[in-house]
Design an enzyme around this catalytic site. Sequence first.
Site, PDB file in Angstrom:
ATOM      1  N   GLY A   1    -133.315 -13.958  -6.984  1.00  7.43           N
ATOM      2  CA  GLY A   1    -133.511 -14.599  -5.688  1.00  7.43           C
ATOM      3  C   GLY A   1    -132.330 -15.454  -5.241  1.00  7.43           C
ATOM      4  O   GLY A   1    -132.446 -16.245  -4.306  1.00  7.43           O
TER       5      GLY A   1
ATOM      6  N   SER B   1    -131.762  -9.799  -7.612  1.00  8.90           N
ATOM      7  CA  SER B   1    -131.033  -9.483  -6.381  1.00  8.90           C
ATOM      8  C   SER B   1    -130.618  -8.019  -6.285  1.00  8.90           C
ATOM      9  O   SER B   1    -129.564  -7.700  -5.739  1.00  8.90           O
ATOM     10  CB  SER B   1    -129.821 -10.409  -6.219  1.00  8.90           C
ATOM     11  OG  SER B   1    -130.234 -11.774  -6.197  1.00  8.90           O
TER      12      SER B   1
ATOM     13  N   GLY C   1    -137.493  -7.954  -6.227  1.00  8.53           N
ATOM     14  CA  GLY C   1    -138.250  -9.020  -5.571  1.00  8.53           C
ATOM     15  C   GLY C   1    -138.049  -8.950  -4.067  1.00  8.53           C
ATOM     16  O   GLY C   1    -138.700  -8.174  -3.366  1.00  8.53           O
ATOM     17  N   GLY C   2    -137.124  -9.752  -3.571  1.00  9.33           N
ATOM     18  CA  GLY C   2    -136.881  -9.891  -2.127  1.00  9.33           C
ATOM     19  C   GLY C   2    -136.830  -8.576  -1.359  1.00  9.33           C
ATOM     20  O   GLY C   2    -137.512  -8.421  -0.333  1.00  9.33           O
TER      21      GLY C   2
ATOM     22  N   HIS D   1    -142.650 -12.832 -16.596  1.00  9.57           N
ATOM     23  CA  HIS D   1    -141.605 -13.073 -15.592  1.00  9.57           C
ATOM     24  C   HIS D   1    -141.035 -14.482 -15.785  1.00  9.57           C
ATOM     25  O   HIS D   1    -141.776 -15.409 -16.138  1.00  9.57           O
ATOM     26  CB  HIS D   1    -142.190 -12.916 -14.180  1.00  9.57           C
ATOM     27  CG  HIS D   1    -141.126 -12.872 -13.131  1.00  9.57           C
ATOM     28  ND1 HIS D   1    -140.533 -14.014 -12.660  1.00  9.57           N
ATOM     29  CD2 HIS D   1    -140.513 -11.840 -12.511  1.00  9.57           C
ATOM     30  CE1 HIS D   1    -139.603 -13.669 -11.775  1.00  9.57           C
ATOM     31  NE2 HIS D   1    -139.570 -12.364 -11.662  1.00  9.57           N
TER      32      HIS D   1
ATOM     33  N   GLU E   1    -134.028  -9.378 -16.563  1.00  6.23           N
ATOM     34  CA  GLU E   1    -133.731 -10.122 -15.347  1.00  6.23           C
ATOM     35  C   GLU E   1    -133.009 -11.418 -15.684  1.00  6.23           C
ATOM     36  O   GLU E   1    -133.651 -12.409 -16.066  1.00  6.23           O
ATOM     37  CB  GLU E   1    -135.032 -10.453 -14.609  1.00  6.23           C
ATOM     38  CG  GLU E   1    -135.852  -9.240 -14.251  1.00  6.23           C
ATOM     39  CD  GLU E   1    -136.825  -9.527 -13.116  1.00  6.23           C
ATOM     40  OE1 GLU E   1    -136.735  -8.827 -12.102  1.00  6.23           O
ATOM     41  OE2 GLU E   1    -137.630 -10.464 -13.221  1.00  6.23           O
TER      42      GLU E   1
ATOM     43  N   ASN F   1    -141.887  -6.414  -6.873  1.00  7.03           N
ATOM     44  CA  ASN F   1    -142.623  -7.631  -7.221  1.00  7.03           C
ATOM     45  C   ASN F   1    -142.693  -8.487  -5.964  1.00  7.03           C
ATOM     46  O   ASN F   1    -141.713  -9.103  -5.571  1.00  7.03           O
ATOM     47  CB  ASN F   1    -141.867  -8.349  -8.350  1.00  7.03           C
ATOM     48  CG  ASN F   1    -142.468  -9.696  -8.696  1.00  7.03           C
ATOM     49  OD1 ASN F   1    -143.555 -10.032  -8.225  1.00  7.03           O
ATOM     50  ND2 ASN F   1    -141.766 -10.455  -9.518  1.00  7.03           N
ATOM     51  N   TRP F   2    -143.884  -8.476  -5.341  1.00  9.35           N
ATOM     52  CA  TRP F   2    -144.020  -9.227  -4.074  1.00  9.35           C
ATOM     53  C   TRP F   2    -144.058 -10.739  -4.305  1.00  9.35           C
ATOM     54  O   TRP F   2    -143.988 -11.512  -3.361  1.00  9.35           O
ATOM     55  CB  TRP F   2    -145.304  -8.802  -3.345  1.00  9.35           C
ATOM     56  CG  TRP F   2    -145.292  -7.391  -2.830  1.00  9.35           C
ATOM     57  CD1 TRP F   2    -144.300  -6.444  -3.012  1.00  9.35           C
ATOM     58  CD2 TRP F   2    -146.314  -6.751  -2.056  1.00  9.35           C
ATOM     59  NE1 TRP F   2    -144.659  -5.269  -2.393  1.00  9.35           N
ATOM     60  CE2 TRP F   2    -145.880  -5.434  -1.798  1.00  9.35           C
ATOM     61  CE3 TRP F   2    -147.552  -7.168  -1.550  1.00  9.35           C
ATOM     62  CZ2 TRP F   2    -146.665  -4.524  -1.056  1.00  9.35           C
ATOM     63  CZ3 TRP F   2    -148.318  -6.269  -0.822  1.00  9.35           C
ATOM     64  CH2 TRP F   2    -147.874  -4.964  -0.576  1.00  9.35           C
ATOM     65  N   LYS F   3    -144.238 -11.153  -5.543  1.00 11.74           N
ATOM     66  CA  LYS F   3    -144.385 -12.585  -5.871  1.00 11.74           C
ATOM     67  C   LYS F   3    -145.485 -13.205  -5.000  1.00 11.74           C
ATOM     68  O   LYS F   3    -146.439 -12.510  -4.662  1.00 11.74           O
ATOM     69  CB  LYS F   3    -143.038 -13.300  -5.734  1.00 11.74           C
ATOM     70  CG  LYS F   3    -141.957 -12.607  -6.582  1.00 11.74           C
ATOM     71  CD  LYS F   3    -140.707 -13.403  -6.717  1.00 11.74           C
ATOM     72  CE  LYS F   3    -139.714 -12.626  -7.592  1.00 11.74           C
ATOM     73  NZ  LYS F   3    -138.471 -13.346  -7.797  1.00 11.74           N
TER      74      LYS F   3
ATOM     75  N   GLU G   1    -140.317 -16.728 -13.772  1.00 10.72           N
ATOM     76  CA  GLU G   1    -140.990 -17.775 -12.989  1.00 10.72           C
ATOM     77  C   GLU G   1    -142.263 -18.225 -13.696  1.00 10.72           C
ATOM     78  O   GLU G   1    -142.616 -19.409 -13.667  1.00 10.72           O
ATOM     79  CB  GLU G   1    -141.282 -17.250 -11.570  1.00 10.72           C
ATOM     80  CG  GLU G   1    -139.991 -17.157 -10.752  1.00 10.72           C
ATOM     81  CD  GLU G   1    -139.956 -16.044  -9.726  1.00 10.72           C
ATOM     82  OE1 GLU G   1    -141.002 -15.494  -9.366  1.00 10.72           O
ATOM     83  OE2 GLU G   1    -138.823 -15.718  -9.281  1.00 10.72           O
TER      84      GLU G   1
HETATM   85  P1  PGA Z   1    -135.120 -10.714  -6.590  1.00 18.73           P
HETATM   86  O1  PGA Z   1    -136.291 -10.899  -7.679  1.00 18.73           O
HETATM   87  O2  PGA Z   1    -134.936  -9.216  -6.434  1.00 18.73           O
HETATM   88  O3  PGA Z   1    -135.619 -11.362  -5.351  1.00 18.73           O
HETATM   89  O4  PGA Z   1    -133.899 -11.359  -7.160  1.00 18.73           O
HETATM   90  C1  PGA Z   1    -136.404 -10.059  -8.794  1.00 18.73           C
HETATM   91  C2  PGA Z   1    -137.566 -10.499  -9.646  1.00 18.73           C
HETATM   92  O5  PGA Z   1    -137.716 -11.713  -9.892  1.00 18.73           O
HETATM   93  O6  PGA Z   1    -138.362  -9.652 -10.121  1.00 18.73           O
END
Ligand code: PGA
Length: 254
Positions: A175, A215, A236-237, A97, A169, A11-13, A99
């Site tokens: 993050g 994470s 994500g990251g 998600h 998640e 997930n590049w966000k 967010e």
């Molecule tokens: P993260 O994000 O790996 O940066 O914690 C995961 C996500 O929100 O899909």
Amino acid sequence: MPNRTRMIAGNWKMNNDVPAAKKLAEELVAAVPTSDAVEVVVCPPTIDLACTSHKLAGSAIKLGGQNVYWEEKGAYTGETSTGMLKSVNAEYCIIGHSERRDYFHETDEDVNKKARALMAAGITPISCCGESLEVREAGKHVEFVVDQIKKDTEGLEITDPSKYVIAYEPIWAIGTGKTATADDAQEVCGAIRKTLVEIFGQETADGIRVLYGGSAKPENIAGFLEKEDVDGALVGGASLVAESFAAMVEKAAE
Ligand code: PGA
């Protein structure tokens, strides 16, 4: 024995403009190993979908959106339809998600409508759930997530369980560098599976992949994958660096 193909989804966000997306996609095609044991998906921002699709063509890496709207077309400024996702060969789409739930007020009802629209269009939802720190500290995390699953899947008809994916998640681990332990992940992913059995029956529930996210990185992915009800990761990251993402795919293919 359930036979679920593992999945590593990136997930590049809201990262990478078009030139950066093209570069990362090229690096991923070069670095990510191809294996029948793991399905690999990347989910770039909407503006990058077309160029990323072009760069991934011919590789085993699949494409997903980060969001979708359930109407087919019309006056919905800023939104993306399932048909638009299909036109760039996106086979997956993240929905719900945390967010989007927190910053853009996406509700379980929205998540359910998005899942229905995606499935009707033949796109696989990656439907996210997860609790806040407050809920976890109150010891209500399992109850909370089970409730989300019930609402998010309400009335869905799942004929091919490989085409509906859930990502657990915990919000406090996204993050933040703070990961849930593999046992924390199994506790909730196991409860999700049990709920899916109640809703859809054993056979369908056994075929639905449940990913962990929060994470996840090359150093901790193996521990999560050892768990019975964890079938991969939503990353994500660590998905923004080709080398790290490839290393996670490699571990999942072992
Ligand atoms: P993260 O994000 O790996 O940066 O914690 C995961 C996500 O929100 O899909």
